[in-house]
Motif scaffolding. Sequence first.
Motif, short mmCIF file in Angstrom:
data_model
loop_
_atom_site.label_atom_id
_atom_site.label_comp_id
_atom_site.label_asym_id
_atom_site.label_seq_id
_atom_site.Cartn_x
_atom_site.Cartn_y
_atom_site.Cartn_z
N ILE A 1 40.82 34.30 47.60
CA ILE A 1 41.97 33.82 46.73
C ILE A 1 42.54 32.40 46.78
O ILE A 1 42.62 31.90 45.70
N ALA A 2 42.53 32.01 48.15
CA ALA A 2 42.71 30.62 48.40
C ALA A 2 41.78 29.51 47.44
O ALA A 2 42.43 28.73 46.82
N SER A 3 40.63 29.87 47.55
CA SER A 3 39.50 28.98 46.68
C SER A 3 39.93 29.14 45.33
O SER A 3 39.93 28.10 44.64
N LEU A 4 40.20 30.48 44.90
CA LEU A 4 40.53 30.50 43.26
C LEU A 4 41.77 29.65 42.87
O LEU A 4 41.96 29.16 42.01
N GLU A 5 42.81 29.77 43.79
CA GLU A 5 43.87 29.15 43.50
C GLU A 5 43.92 27.77 43.43
O GLU A 5 44.26 26.85 42.84
N ALA A 6 42.93 26.95 44.42
CA ALA A 6 42.56 25.87 44.54
C ALA A 6 41.87 25.16 43.29
O ALA A 6 42.36 24.28 42.46
N ARG A 7 41.02 26.07 42.68
CA ARG A 7 40.36 26.00 41.46
C ARG A 7 41.29 25.78 40.22
O ARG A 7 41.19 24.98 39.40
N VAL A 8 42.07 27.03 40.32
CA VAL A 8 43.03 26.83 39.04
C VAL A 8 44.09 25.57 39.07
O VAL A 8 44.37 25.16 38.06
N SER A 9 44.39 25.24 40.38
CA SER A 9 45.47 23.92 40.54
C SER A 9 44.56 22.90 40.04
O SER A 9 45.03 22.10 39.37
N ASP A 10 43.29 22.90 40.31
CA ASP A 10 42.58 21.58 39.82
C ASP A 10 42.64 21.62 38.22
O ASP A 10 42.70 20.44 37.61
N LEU A 11 42.23 22.69 37.65
CA LEU A 11 42.12 22.94 36.32
C LEU A 11 43.49 22.64 35.57
O LEU A 11 43.47 21.92 34.50
N GLU A 12 44.47 22.91 36.35
CA GLU A 12 45.96 22.70 35.61
C GLU A 12 46.12 21.10 35.80
O GLU A 12 46.87 20.63 34.80
#
Length: 81
Positions: free
Chosen positions: A68-79
Amino acid sequence: MLTSGPSASGFMDEGTCKRGATMYGFDLADHVNAVSERLVACVNFINDREVENHNAQQELLRELAGQIASLEARVSDLERR
């Protein structure tokens, strides 16, 4: 009083629980003792299994939290892009 704690001989508890205690006598006291031994073995076996299940679930939850933390970091990067 029956007590149970962490079992030092889990496989013996499992065997005694599933197959019953070995009996060498044939009077009522021997049968009562065998039933008591089997009951304690079953409680110990169940407790051991609960600890194993809890530990496995904790490990899975840690892995899930990491994913989940990894996915949140990826979403944050994409945003940010």
